[in-house]
Scaffold this motif. Sequence first.
Motif, mmCIF file in Angstrom:
data_model
loop_
_atom_site.group_PDB
_atom_site.id
_atom_site.type_symbol
_atom_site.label_atom_id
_atom_site.label_comp_id
_atom_site.label_asym_id
_atom_site.label_seq_id
_atom_site.Cartn_x
_atom_site.Cartn_y
_atom_site.Cartn_z
ATOM 1 N N PRO A 100 1.000 -1.506 -0.150
ATOM 2 C CA PRO A 100 -0.238 0.336 0.433
ATOM 3 C C PRO A 100 0.942 0.674 0.123
ATOM 4 O O PRO A 100 1.949 1.026 0.781
ATOM 5 N N ILE A 101 0.235 2.535 -0.393
ATOM 6 C CA ILE A 101 1.358 3.595 -0.703
ATOM 7 C C ILE A 101 0.551 4.639 -0.234
ATOM 8 O O ILE A 101 1.768 5.979 0.006
ATOM 9 N N VAL A 102 -0.269 4.510 0.248
ATOM 10 C CA VAL A 102 -1.220 5.281 1.322
ATOM 11 C C VAL A 102 -1.652 4.942 2.576
ATOM 12 O O VAL A 102 -1.713 4.466 3.178
ATOM 13 N N ALA A 112 0.831 11.858 1.956
ATOM 14 C CA ALA A 112 0.317 11.100 1.985
ATOM 15 C C ALA A 112 1.364 11.109 0.547
ATOM 16 O O ALA A 112 2.140 9.796 0.662
ATOM 17 N N GLY A 113 1.224 12.382 -0.370
ATOM 18 C CA GLY A 113 2.254 12.024 -1.654
ATOM 19 C C GLY A 113 3.661 11.986 -0.603
ATOM 20 O O GLY A 113 4.286 10.947 -1.428
ATOM 21 N N ARG A 114 4.179 12.970 0.224
ATOM 22 C CA ARG A 114 5.806 12.662 0.793
ATOM 23 C C ARG A 114 5.996 11.203 1.280
ATOM 24 O O ARG A 114 6.509 11.098 0.530
ATOM 25 N N SER A 115 4.704 10.918 2.190
ATOM 26 C CA SER A 115 5.077 9.397 2.485
ATOM 27 C C SER A 115 5.062 8.663 0.878
ATOM 28 O O SER A 115 6.174 7.164 1.497
ATOM 29 N N ALA A 116 4.853 8.776 0.646
ATOM 30 C CA ALA A 116 4.283 7.772 -0.859
ATOM 31 C C ALA A 116 5.948 7.392 -1.144
ATOM 32 O O ALA A 116 6.230 6.892 -1.492
ATOM 33 N N ASP A 117 6.458 8.971 -1.204
ATOM 34 C CA ASP A 117 7.395 8.390 -2.196
ATOM 35 C C ASP A 117 8.624 8.030 -1.447
ATOM 36 O O ASP A 117 9.547 7.341 -1.764
ATOM 37 N N ARG A 177 -5.435 11.767 -4.870
ATOM 38 C CA ARG A 177 -4.577 10.216 -5.202
ATOM 39 C C ARG A 177 -3.570 11.011 -4.985
ATOM 40 O O ARG A 177 -3.331 11.886 -4.789
ATOM 41 N N VAL A 178 -2.615 9.143 -4.647
ATOM 42 C CA VAL A 178 -0.625 10.001 -5.248
ATOM 43 C C VAL A 178 -0.349 9.335 -6.013
ATOM 44 O O VAL A 178 -1.389 8.219 -6.457
#
Length: 236
Positions: A100-102, A112-117, A177-178
């Motif tokens: 999972p990326i979120v 959320a985007g920074r954490s996905a990155d 989104r991410v």
Amino acid sequence: MTDEIEWWDYEDTTEMANALAGDIQFIIESAIEARGAAVIALSGGKTPIPVYEKLAQAKLDWKRVTIVPADERIVPLGDPLSNVTMIGKIFLPKGARVMPIVPQATSDYKAAGRSADALMQELHWPLDLVLLGMGTDGHTASIFPGPDYDEALNGPKERRALGLMPDPLPPEAPVARVTLSRAGIVSARSIMFAISGPAKKKVLEDAIKEGASSPYPVGRVLAEVELPIDIHWSEQ
Ligand code: 6PG
């Protein structure tokens, strides 16, 4: 823009699933043979589900396969809109690692985007495959027009993923989104599309012709792709 774009046409999604699952299986096997593991990014949406169901039947060393969503809707795990939930249902029983990326319980899409990155950075790059879909509005992964569009297309090369708020929100999944960035997508060892229907075919053909000046996100992404790509298209 790559000068090698190959279209593969099928009558329906079953025919497409059989052919494309075979191609993805080959990519995974080659990666495992070369590097001992495969890391692939798979799109969400509905079109590729038969492809994934077929691929899951392949005899592969699934423990060596890591799958991340190419993009994710910011919703809780288990939500019908969650891409990783759909992918996990199909591939977790096979023993693949589905990431999972979120983060759970997030209301800040940028965070959320920074954490996905950060999660993406821990993977082995370049990705062995990015399988993309496309909306009839020309978005791919979750690269949509809106306040984060420029960052998705032109952010620093090392940023693999980011948070994005589509504007307007797409009716089929009206949430933040991410997404993999354009740089993350174009760095992959292979890029393929799976799309269906005449309307998407026309959008993608136009986007390819327009390239960097395209009003469609997919045209802007493709303008930076250097390797040969395969577009799998089913009429229905
Ligand atoms: C997403 C997807 C997206 C998808 C297209 C096509 O999460 O929205 O990953 O990029 O590929 O929207 O979706 P359909 O296959 O359902 O038309």
